[in-house]
Design an enzyme around this catalytic site. Sequence first.
Site, PDB file in Angstrom:
ATOM      1  CG  ASP A  10      10.509   8.440  -8.271  1.00 24.39           C
ATOM      2  OD1 ASP A  10      11.123   7.525  -9.126  1.00 24.39           O
ATOM      3  OD2 ASP A  10      10.994   9.408  -7.940  1.00 24.39           O
ATOM      4  CG  ASP A  12      17.561  10.668  -8.552  1.00 25.43           C
ATOM      5  OD1 ASP A  12      17.526  11.592  -7.657  1.00 25.43           O
ATOM      6  OD2 ASP A  12      18.569  10.230  -9.303  1.00 25.43           O
ATOM      7  CE  LYS A 181       8.937   5.455 -12.261  1.00 25.32           C
ATOM      8  NZ  LYS A 181       9.393   5.936 -10.818  1.00 25.32           N
TER       9      LYS A 181
END
Length: 255
Positions: A10, A12, A181
């Site tokens: 991922d 951020d 997601k």
Amino acid sequence: MRDYQGYLIDLDGTLFRGTELIEGALEFMEWLNKQGIPYLYLTNNSTRTPEQVAEKLRKFGFPATAAQVYTSAMAAAQYVKEELKVSSAFVIGEEGLLQAFQDQGIELTAERPAAVVSGLDRSFTYDKMKTACLSIRAGAAFIGTNADRALPTEAGLFPGSGSLAMAIGYATGIEPTFIGKPEPIIMRYALQALGVPPERVLMVGDNLETDILAGARSGIDTLLVYTGITTREMAQNSSVRATFEVTDLREWIKT
Ligand SMILES: [Mg+2]
């Protein structure tokens, strides 16, 4: 630490926070690179093209090419092409989403589209919403890139992509099919692109409700890093469990 043959990472809250580099993230990526372990940067943010995401990562000092980036925009376009098998869509979104659909050869149109796709669009208008609603009521499939309620910024939590899609959902009474997601759809495509079986992959992220739940639903082990959205207290009170958890990614290298 188990030996994983591929990583999904991922962005951020995991590698950076807005414009700020996260402690230990550079060391972690250098460590992965040195071992030659394949990885993909996996983001729900649909606004940027893969090249733009890679460029942002390189500015922070991360090793990144466009081919190492997989976004909810790419997954949405792949889903519309391969699963819905339609060739036209009305797309509410920014450059990353529009380009993903063009790359799949899907015609972008407001005239009788076969699908309506709603991503993050910071120029969202009543007019766009109206076209989306009329198209859905006329039978177009309704896709949302991701269900994120909010978009964290330096100025606070702005409305996220999911909030725009849900507005259209409320207006039409039809729920969007979400792609990003924690949905298994984006995970299936990301695994295909990574070329590593799920039981050999580690999903790394800061968000229990997206990254970690995505892994859990798709048979992928997960590493929760406490540098972003989810706090230890939140994790303790949740029914979702990460396989591993660390304070920062430097800790993972040392385990
Ligand atoms: Mg995150």
